[in-house]
Design a protein around this motif. Structure first.
Motif, PDB file in Angstrom:
ATOM      1  N   GLY A  82      56.231  41.509  36.857  1.00  0.00           N
ATOM      2  CA  GLY A  82      55.999  40.383  35.952  1.00  0.00           C
ATOM      3  C   GLY A  82      56.271  40.643  34.508  1.00  0.00           C
ATOM      4  N   GLY A  83      56.778  41.831  34.172  1.00  0.00           N
ATOM      5  CA  GLY A  83      57.106  42.105  32.787  1.00  0.00           C
ATOM      6  C   GLY A  83      55.898  42.565  31.974  1.00  0.00           C
ATOM      7  N   PRO A  84      55.981  42.481  30.636  1.00  0.00           N
ATOM      8  CA  PRO A  84      54.885  42.987  29.788  1.00  0.00           C
ATOM      9  C   PRO A  84      53.627  42.144  29.941  1.00  0.00           C
ATOM     10  N   LEU A  85      52.500  42.795  29.637  1.00  0.00           N
ATOM     11  CA  LEU A  85      51.221  42.094  29.649  1.00  0.00           C
ATOM     12  C   LEU A  85      51.208  41.053  28.539  1.00  0.00           C
ATOM     13  N   THR A  86      50.429  40.025  28.740  1.00  0.00           N
ATOM     14  CA  THR A  86      50.505  38.873  27.835  1.00  0.00           C
ATOM     15  C   THR A  86      49.415  38.828  26.779  1.00  0.00           C
ATOM     16  N   SER A  87      48.395  39.681  26.879  1.00  0.00           N
ATOM     17  CA  SER A  87      47.295  39.616  25.911  1.00  0.00           C
ATOM     18  C   SER A  87      46.582  40.957  25.829  1.00  0.00           C
ATOM     19  N   ARG A  88      45.765  41.112  24.772  1.00  0.00           N
ATOM     20  CA  ARG A  88      44.979  42.324  24.623  1.00  0.00           C
ATOM     21  C   ARG A  88      43.928  42.420  25.714  1.00  0.00           C
ATOM     22  N   SER A  89      43.371  41.311  26.101  1.00  0.00           N
ATOM     23  CA  SER A  89      42.360  41.338  27.163  1.00  0.00           C
ATOM     24  C   SER A  89      42.966  41.763  28.481  1.00  0.00           C
ATOM     25  N   ALA A  90      44.257  41.487  28.678  1.00  0.00           N
ATOM     26  CA  ALA A  90      44.913  41.912  29.924  1.00  0.00           C
ATOM     27  C   ALA A  90      44.973  43.430  30.008  1.00  0.00           C
ATOM     28  N   ILE A  91      45.105  44.098  28.864  1.00  0.00           N
ATOM     29  CA  ILE A  91      45.086  45.561  28.865  1.00  0.00           C
ATOM     30  C   ILE A  91      43.734  46.059  29.340  1.00  0.00           C
ATOM     31  N   ALA A  92      42.669  45.477  28.784  1.00  0.00           N
ATOM     32  CA  ALA A  92      41.318  45.896  29.179  1.00  0.00           C
ATOM     33  C   ALA A  92      41.062  45.615  30.647  1.00  0.00           C
ATOM     34  N   THR A  93      41.540  44.480  31.145  1.00  0.00           N
ATOM     35  CA  THR A  93      41.345  44.124  32.548  1.00  0.00           C
ATOM     36  C   THR A  93      42.052  45.109  33.459  1.00  0.00           C
ATOM     37  N   ALA A  94      43.292  45.428  33.131  1.00  0.00           N
ATOM     38  CA  ALA A  94      44.058  46.358  33.963  1.00  0.00           C
ATOM     39  C   ALA A  94      43.432  47.743  33.954  1.00  0.00           C
ATOM     40  N   ALA A  95      42.937  48.187  32.798  1.00  0.00           N
ATOM     41  CA  ALA A  95      42.333  49.511  32.703  1.00  0.00           C
ATOM     42  C   ALA A  95      41.061  49.605  33.535  1.00  0.00           C
ATOM     43  N   GLY A  96      40.360  48.500  33.672  1.00  0.00           N
ATOM     44  CA  GLY A  96      39.098  48.518  34.406  1.00  0.00           C
ATOM     45  C   GLY A  96      39.228  48.225  35.880  1.00  0.00           C
ATOM     46  N   ARG A  97      40.440  47.944  36.351  1.00  0.00           N
ATOM     47  CA  ARG A  97      40.626  47.607  37.757  1.00  0.00           C
ATOM     48  C   ARG A  97      40.394  48.835  38.622  1.00  0.00           C
ATOM     49  N   GLY A  98      39.878  48.631  39.816  1.00  0.00           N
ATOM     50  CA  GLY A  98      39.554  49.727  40.714  1.00  0.00           C
ATOM     51  C   GLY A  98      40.680  50.096  41.658  1.00  0.00           C
ATOM     52  N   ALA A  99      40.584  49.649  42.915  1.00  0.00           N
ATOM     53  CA  ALA A  99      41.510  50.069  43.958  1.00  0.00           C
ATOM     54  C   ALA A  99      42.919  49.536  43.718  1.00  0.00           C
ATOM     55  N   TYR A 100      43.842  50.215  44.327  1.00  0.00           N
ATOM     56  CA  TYR A 100      45.241  49.815  44.239  1.00  0.00           C
ATOM     57  C   TYR A 100      45.426  48.424  44.833  1.00  0.00           C
ATOM     58  N   SER A 101      46.214  47.615  44.131  1.00  0.00           N
ATOM     59  CA  SER A 101      46.551  46.282  44.624  1.00  0.00           C
ATOM     60  C   SER A 101      48.039  46.059  44.383  1.00  0.00           C
ATOM     61  N   PRO A 102      48.822  45.939  45.442  1.00  0.00           N
ATOM     62  CA  PRO A 102      50.284  45.861  45.273  1.00  0.00           C
ATOM     63  C   PRO A 102      50.728  44.652  44.476  1.00  0.00           C
ATOM     64  N   GLY A 103      49.950  43.578  44.517  1.00  0.00           N
ATOM     65  CA  GLY A 103      50.363  42.383  43.805  1.00  0.00           C
ATOM     66  C   GLY A 103      50.346  42.541  42.300  1.00  0.00           C
TER      67      GLY A 103
END
Length: 794
Positions: A103-124
Motif C-alpha cells: 500500500g505504499g507509505p504510511l499516511t499519518s503519524r498515528s499509523a506509525i504508532a499503530t504499526a509499532a504496537g501491532r502484535g502477531a504477523y498479519s499478511p494483509g
C-alpha cells in the motif's frame, strides 16, 4: 534454500516478479507428506497457519541496527540483529526474510504508532517477502539465540512516493508440536524515504538537558577550607568516562542543540574540583570519606566550556525548582516565590562565576511540559516569558491535520513553546538493548519526515524536549537520531530562541488548559504544602541566625542553596529522600544556633544584702564573632528584685564572655532568675537558662553586735595611743634622773616588801616603764594611789 509457507504462495501470485525462485507449493506439500492429489487439502491447511498468533511461544526477532538510517537511491540496506527462541521446543527449518508492507507509505503519524504496537504477523498489513534476500537459520533449541545479517539493495524494496514505509524482519520455521511452517516471530521498523525533496523543510530545535539531582549536604567538613560533604559519590561515576554526564557533554558537543542546564549541577561539579568529603553509610555526616571524582570533575568542566562555545544555553533556576508544585502547593506559603526569584538570580551568577558564560534565564520548564494557569503565573512571576509546554498538555481542540509550529502566544507577553510529545518521548525506556535503540531512532527520524510530508507547502518550527535526565544509552540514541535528522533533506535546525520567535500558526491552540485538566499522575508526585511550610520555617530560623553573625556570607550561601535544592524537580518519585533532605537542613541549622548559648548555673547564688553582682557567661563555639545580641535577666519576684539592665553581647569565635549584672533586692528570699539572649528586634534567641538567687539582708540585732564590736575596737585604739604617749614621756624624764615629781629624788624599789622609797638615782636597774622591761607592765601598784610622783602603765 528453504521456502516459506503456503500463504506466501498467494502473495507471490499477487506481486509478479517478487516470488522466490523455488515454488512454495512444492515445499508446502512436502510439509504434509501428501500426494499431488491432495493439493487442495494442502492449501486449506497451510493458509491458516500463516495467520496463527505466534507471539506467545514463538521467536523474538530483534533488529539491532539498520544502516543507513535514511537510505538513498543506490544504497544497500544492512540489517543486523538476533533471534531468540522464547518457546519450549526446538525450532527447525528456520528462515529469515525481509517484508515491505503493502500500500505504499504510511499516511499519518498515528499509523506509525499503530504499526509499532501491532502484535502477531498479519499478511494483509505486514506485506510480502523481498525475493532473494532471505537467510537460513540453524535449528534453535529452547532459549537459544543466534545473530543475523541481512542485506537488501534499496532498489529491490521498490519504494515509490516519498514518505515512511513499514519494514519487517520475520522468522518462519516449525516445531514438533505444529508440524508445519509458520511465522514464529517478527520485528517491525520504519524506513524514511525522501527522493524528490520538493517539500519545504521543517525547522527543528533539539533541547539537550544537562540536569541532575541534588548531591550536596548543607554541612561542610570542619576544616580550614570548609570542604563540602556530598550525600554520595554517584556524581563521580557519572562524570567519569562513559558516565551519563560525560556522555551528554561529549555527544552534545557535536550536535546542533540548545543546552538546557541546571546551574546547581555546575556549582556542584565545581565544588568537586577541590577536596571534598562523602557521607558514610546511611548518610552519616560524622564519619565521612574522601571523594574520588576530583580529576574527572576538572576534566568535565573543561570539556563543558568547550562544548558550550558558540551554542545557545538556557539556564533553569538554580536546582531546577518544581514550579508545578510551587503553583499548586507553595505559592501561598510565605517566602516561596521569593526563593524562586533567588534561584533565577543565582543561575546567572553561577554561570558567570564558573563558566564565564551569560545564559538565557527567561525560560521555565514545568515537569513533562504540563501546564495550567497557575503554573504559567508562577513561571512569569520568576521572570520567565517563555514556558516549555508539551503538545499532550496544550492540546489541539479542532486541531489542524498537520503538526503546527511550536510557538503559541498565550497572553501577557508570554509564549508557550509547545514541544512535540511524540518526538519528545521517543527515547524514554530502556535503550541499553540495541533493538530498542534502533527502533526508537527509526521511529524518531520517520516521525520528522512525516511531519514535513503532512503539509509540504508549509514551513514549520518544531521543538523537541526530551526527558530531563536521560541515561547514557538514551543520550547515545538521541544523538544518532538528531544527527540523522540534521543531515536529512527535509529538516534544518534552529536555536530555541528562534523557535520561540517563529510566526505562530493561527490554527494552533493558544488556550492554557484549566487546572482540573492537569494530569493526576503528576499531581500526586508533587511537593506538599507541608513541605513548603517546613522550608519557610527553616528560612525564618535562618533569618534570626544571620542577624548575629559578623560573616553572614559563610552561612547565607550554603543554607540558601540547600533550601533551593529542597524544592528541586528531581525529588519527584522519591518523597522519602526529599523529606530527609529538608529535615537535615533544619537540624543542622538548629545545631549551629545552639553553638551560641548561655552557660547553665548549678546551685544557688547568695546575695548578702540589698545589692550585689550576678555573673552570667555566654559561650560562642562558632568560627566567627557574634554581635547584635543582648543578654537580659528577669526575676520571678517581679519588682521585689531588679537583676540589672540588659547588656550587649559580642563574643569572638571559640571564646566565652562573662557579663556582670548589678542586682538590687527589696526583700529577702529566693528569686528565680531567667537569662535570655535577644536580637536587636527583641526576638528571643536560643534557649533561656534559669537559676536561683537567695537574698539574705542584715537584721538590727546583728547590726548592734557589729556596732558594739566596732566601739570596743575604737576604745582599744585610744587606750593604746595614750599608753604609747606615756611611755614616751617617761623616757623623756629619765634622761636627767628626775623622777618626775620635781624634788630631784629618784624612786627606789624595796626588794623586801616592794615598797617604793626615794633613795637617790637608779643606776643599778632600769626604771619603771622603760621599753624592754616586761616587769614594768606587770609590777604591783602603790597602796597610796595619790602618792606624789607615782606613774602606772597598764
Amino acid at each position: 534454500m528453504t521456502t516459506r509457507d503456503g500463504q506466501r504462495v498467494g502473495e507471490a501470485a499477487q506481486h509478479p516478479g517478487t516470488a522466490p525462485a523455488r515454488t512454495r507449493l512444492r515445499r508446502a506439500a512436502a510439509l504434509l507428506v501428501g500426494a499431488a492429489m491432495f493439493a487442495g487439502l494442502l492449501q486449506a491447511q497451510t493458509a491458516p497457519a500463516a495467520h496463527a498468533d505466534s507471539s506467545a511461544n514463538g521467536v523474538d526477532v530483534s533488529v539491532d541496527s539498520l544502516s543507513p538510517t535514511v537510505p538513498a537511491k543506490g544504497d544497500t540496506l544492512t540489517l543486523t540483529g538476533t533471534v531468540t527462541n522464547k518457546g519450549k521446543q526446538t525450532v527447525s527449518g528456520a528462515e529469515l526474510g525481509v517484508e515491505i508492507a503493502p500500500g505504499g507509505p504510511l499516511t499519518s503519524r498515528s499509523a506509525i504508532a499503530t504499526a509499532a504496537g501491532r502484535g502477531a504477523y498479519s499478511p494483509g498489513v505486514d506485506g510480502y517477502e523481498i525475493s532473494g534476500h532471505s537467510a537460513a537459520v540453524k535449528d534453535l533449541s529452547a532459549g537459544m539465540s543466534r545473530s543475523f545479517t541481512l542485506k537488501v539493495p534499496v532498489k529491490d524494496l521498490q519504494l515509490g512516493a516519498d514518505g515512511v514505509y513499514q519494514l519487517g524482519v520475520s522468522l518462519a520455521g516449525q516445531t514438533r508440536a505444529t508440524g508445519y511452517r509458520q511465522i514464529l516471530g517478527m520485528e517491525r521498523t520504519f524506513l524514511p524515504w525522501y527522493s524528490t525533496a520538493n517539500a519545504k523543510s521543517t525547522r527543528y530545535t533539539f533541547l539537550w538537558p544537562l540536569i541532575d539531582r541534588p548531591h550536596l549536604a548543607v554541612r561542610s567538613e570542619g576544616d580550614d577550607q570548609q570542604s563540602p560533604i556530598f550525600l554520595d559519590d554517584h556524581l563521580a561515576r557519572d562524570l567519569a568516562p562513559g558516565g551519563r554526564l560525560q556522555q551528554l557533554v561529549t555527544l552534545g558537543r557535536n550536535l546542533p542543540v540548545t543546552w538546557v542546564v541546571d546551574p546547581d549541577l555546575i556549582a556542584t561539579v565545581d565544588a568537586m574540583t577541590r577536596r571534598y568529603q562523602v557521607a558514610g553509610p546511611g548518610g552519616d555526616l560524622d564519619h565521612t570519606t574522601s571523594g574520588t571524582g576530583t580529576e574527572d570533575a576538572k576534566r568535565w568542566l573543561t570539556d563543558l566550556k568547550t562544548a558550550l562555545t558558540g551554542d545557545e544555553v538556557v539556564a533553569l533556576p538554580f536546582s531546577d525548582p518544581d514550579i508545578a508544585s510551587i503553583a499548586h502547593h507553595g505559592k501561598n506559603v510565605a517566602g516561596t516565590l521569593a526563593h524562586l526569584n533567588t534561584a533565577t538570580e543565582l543561575a546567572t551568577t553561577t554561570f558567570e562565576t564558573v563558566l564565564h558564560i551569560t545564559p538565557a534565564t527567561d525560560v521555565a520548564w514545568p515537569v513533562e511540559g504540563a501546564v495550567d494557569p497557575s503554573i504559567v503565573d508562577v513561571a512569569t512571576s520568576a521572570g520567565a516569558d517563555k514556558v516549555i509546554a508539551r503538545s499532550d498538555s496544550l492540546g489541539e481542540p479542532g486541531k489542524p491535520s498537520y503538526t503546527p509550529t511550536s510557538a503559541r502566544p498565550i497572553g501577557g507577553g508570554t509564549t508557550a513553546v509547545v514541544a512535540d510529545a511524540g518526538l519528545s518521548k521517543g527515547f524514554e525506556g530502556d535503550m541499553m538493548r540495541a533493538g530498542n535503540a534502533t527502533s526508537a531512532i527509526q521511529r524518531f527520524v520517520s516521525q520528522t519526515l512525516m511531519i514535513t510530508m503532512q503539509a509540504p507547502d508549509r514551513q514549520r518550527s518544531i521543538v523537541v524536549a526530551p526527558q530531563r535526565m536521560p541515561s547514557a544509552s538514551q543520550a547515545q540514541a538521541m544523538a544518532q537520531a538528531i544527527t540523522s535528522v540534521e543531515s536529512s533533506a527535509w529538516a534544518e535546525t534552529a536555536d530555541f530562541s528562534d523557535a520561540a520567535k517563529a510566526t505562530p500558526d493561527p490554527r494552533a491552540n493558544r488556550t492554557v488548559p484549566r487546572a482540573g485538566a492537569y494530569p493526576a499522575s503528576l499531581r500526586k508526585r508533587e511537593l506538599s504544602t507541608d513541605a513548603f511550610r517546613q522550608i519557610q520555617s527553616t528560612q525564618a530560623k535562618l533569618n534570626g541566625f544571620l542577624v548575629i553573625l559578623s560573616r553572614k556570607d559563610r552561612v547565607t550561601t550554603p543554607f540558601t542553596t540547600a533550601l533551593l535544592r529542597s524544592m528541586s524537580t528531581e525529588w519527584r518519585g522519591n518523597p522519602g529522600r526529599a523529606a530527609s533532605f529538608r529535615s537535615a537542613i533544619g537540624v543542622y541549622l538548629s545545631d549551629l544556633m545552639g553553638l551560641v548559648q548561655i552557660l547553665p548555673k548549678t546551685g544557688t547564688l547568695t546575695l548578702s544584702g540589698r545589692s550585689g553582682t550576678i555573673p552570667v557567661t555566654v559561650k560562642n563555639e562558632l568560627g566567627q564573632t557574634i554581635e547584635g545580641l543582648e543578654l537580659e535577666l528577669s526575676s520571678s519576684q517581679g519588682n521585689s528584685m531588679d537583676p540589672g539592665a540588659p547588656q550587649p553581647v559580642t563574643v569572638e569565635g571559640g571564646h566565652t564572655r562573662s557579663l556582670k549584672f548589678a542586682a538590687t533586692a527589696a526583700r529577702n528570699g529566693l528569686n528565680t532568675i531567667t537569662a535570655q539572649l535577644y536580637t536587636k528586634d527583641h526576638v528571643a534567641y536560643g534557649k533561656p537558662i534559669t537559676f536561683t538567687v537567695d537574698v539574705t539582708s542584715i537584721t538590727s540585732t546583728v547590726m548592734l553586735v557589729i556596732a558594739a564590736g566596732l566601739l570596743l575596737l575604737v576604745l582599744a585604739g585610744v587606750r593604746m595611743y595614750h599608753q604609747r604617749k606615756r611611755r614616751a614621756a617617761v623616757e623623756d624624764g629619765g634622761d636627767d634622773g628626775d623622777d618626775g615629781d620635781g624634788d630631784g629624788e629618784d624612786a627606789e624599789e624595796d626588794t623586801a616588801d616592794g615598797t617604793a622609797k626615794g633613795t637617790g638615782n637608779a643606776q643599778d636597774g632600769a626604771g619603771p616603764g622603760q621599753p624592754g622591761d616586761p616587769a614594768a607592765d606587770t609590777a604591783a601598784q602603790s597602796k597610796d594611789p595619790s602618792g606624789t610622783g607615782e606613774k602606772v602603765d597598764r
